[in-house]
Design an enzyme around this catalytic site. Structure first.
Site, PDB file in Angstrom:
ATOM      1  CE  LYS A 134      43.876   7.014 -56.330  1.00 12.76           C
ATOM      2  NZ  LYS A 134      43.964   8.476 -56.529  1.00 12.76           N
TER       3      LYS A 134
ATOM      4  CD  GLU B 272      41.635   9.617 -59.127  1.00  9.66           C
ATOM      5  OE1 GLU B 272      42.414   8.649 -59.109  1.00  9.66           O
ATOM      6  OE2 GLU B 272      41.619  10.499 -58.242  1.00  9.66           O
TER       7      GLU B 272
ATOM      8  CG  ASN C  19      49.253   9.950 -52.344  1.00  8.10           C
ATOM      9  OD1 ASN C  19      48.919  11.053 -52.783  1.00  8.10           O
ATOM     10  ND2 ASN C  19      48.432   9.179 -51.651  1.00  8.10           N
TER      11      ASN C  19
ATOM     12  CE  LYS D 104      39.350  12.169 -54.786  1.00  9.63           C
ATOM     13  NZ  LYS D 104      40.657  12.765 -54.436  1.00  9.63           N
TER      14      LYS D 104
ATOM     15  CD  GLU E   9      49.803   7.947 -56.975  1.00  8.05           C
ATOM     16  OE1 GLU E   9      48.811   7.784 -56.248  1.00  8.05           O
ATOM     17  OE2 GLU E   9      50.707   7.107 -57.061  1.00  8.05           O
ATOM     18  CB  SER E  10      47.361  13.768 -54.469  1.00  5.92           C
ATOM     19  OG  SER E  10      46.755  12.504 -54.460  1.00  5.92           O
TER      20      SER E  10
ATOM     21  CD  GLU F 224      49.112   6.154 -53.232  1.00  6.18           C
ATOM     22  OE1 GLU F 224      48.327   6.297 -54.194  1.00  6.18           O
ATOM     23  OE2 GLU F 224      48.754   6.235 -52.042  1.00  6.18           O
TER      24      GLU F 224
END
Length: 230
Positions: free
Chosen positions: A88, A25, A157, A27, A187-188, A137
Site C-alpha cells: 500500500k 493493515e 475508499n 499502519k 476501505e477505511s 481504489e
C-alpha cells in the site's frame, strides 16, 4: 499480458473463499492523526494478524506520510507470513511495482484519483506481468469508469483523500454502480462488526481495516475479538 514472474498468493482468491474478508493493515502512522503505533513491529504484528484469522494483509510502505517501508513487507515474510500482502503506497511508476514484487507483495494498490486512466492500465499490466494483482481504489462516482479496466479487486475508499472525512455510506452508494462480477473491497472507517455484515449483504467481499486494530495494545488479539463478534 503474459506473466513472466510466478504469481504470488492471491488476495482475490483469499477473499472469495473467506467468510470474513478482513484485510488487516499494518499502519504505524496516519497523515491526519499522526503516529498510531510508532513502536509497531512488522516482524510481529502481521504474523499475529495471520494467526488470529486475517484473510489478507495490507502493509503501508510510504515513509513520508505513513511511516512505512518496503522492509516491513520483507520482515513480515521473513517472520512466516504466507497470507496475501497488499503493498500500500501511492504507486505512480513502474519502479515501485518492481519494488513491490521484490519485497514479497502479492498485490499493489492503484488509486484512481492519482492516475490518468491510461497510466493506470499501464501500471496494472506491469503488476500482472510481475505476478501480482491490483486493488484499484475509487472514491467518487466519476472515478468508477476505471472499473472498466477490470482490476482484480475494486476498492471503494470511504475516506476523502482531500478532506480526510470518512463516510462508510460511500461504499453503499457506489457498490451497485460497480460491475456485477467485481470483487469489492470497502476501505477505511470500519470499526463495527455490524457494519461488515451490512457491507457483505451489499456485495462486498473484503474489508480493509487498520487503525481500529493498530490502536489497541494487541492488534492481533483485537482482530480475533472482532472476528468472534462477526
Amino acid at each position: 499480458m503474459e506473466r513472466i514472474y510466478a504469481p504470488k498468493p492471491s488476495l482475490r482468491g483469499a477473499l472469495l473463499k473467506s467468510t470474513t474478508g478482513i484485510i488487516a493493515e499494518f499502519k504505524r502512522k496516519s497523515p491526519s492523526k499522526g503516529w498510531i503505533k510508532e513502536e509497531g513491529r512488522a516482524d510481529l504484528i502481521p504474523l499475529s494478524y495471520q494467526q488470529n484469522g486475517a484473510s489478507g494483509l495490507s502493509i503501508l510502505t510510504d515513509e513520508k506520510y505513513f511511516g512505512g517501508s518496503d522492509q516491513f513487507v520483507r520482515s513480515a515474510r521473513q517472520s512466516g507470513v504466507t497470507l496475501p500482502i497488499l503493498y500500500k503506497n501511492f504507486v505512480i511508476d513502474e519502479a515501485q511495482i518492481y519494488a513491490a514484487a521484490l519485497c514479497g507483495a502479492s498485490a499493489i494498490l492503484l488509486i484512481a484519483a492519482c492516475l490518468k486512466k491510461q497510466d493506470c492500465k499501464r501500471l496494472m499490466d506491469k503488476a500482472h506481468e510481475l505476478g501480482m494483482e491490483v486493488l484499484l481504489e475509487m472514491h467518487a462516482k466519476a472515478e468508477l469508469e476505471y472499473a472498466d479496466l477490470e482490476p482484480d479487486l475494486c476498492g471503494i475508499n470511504n475516506r476523502n483523500l482531500g478532506s480526510f472525512v470518512t463516510d462508510v455510506d460511500n461504499s453503499f452508494r457506489l457498490s451497485e454502480l460497480l460491475p456485477k462480477d467485481a470483487v469489492k473491497v470497502s476501505e477505511s472507517g470500519i470499526s463495527d462488526p455490524l457494519t461488515v455484515k451490512h457491507l457483505r449483504s451489499a456485495g462486498f467481499r473484503g474489508f480493509l481495516m487498520g487503525e481500529h486494530f493498530m490502536r489497541s495494545a494487541d492488534p492481533g488479539k483485537s482482530l480475533s475479538e472482532f472476528i468472534r463478534q462477526l
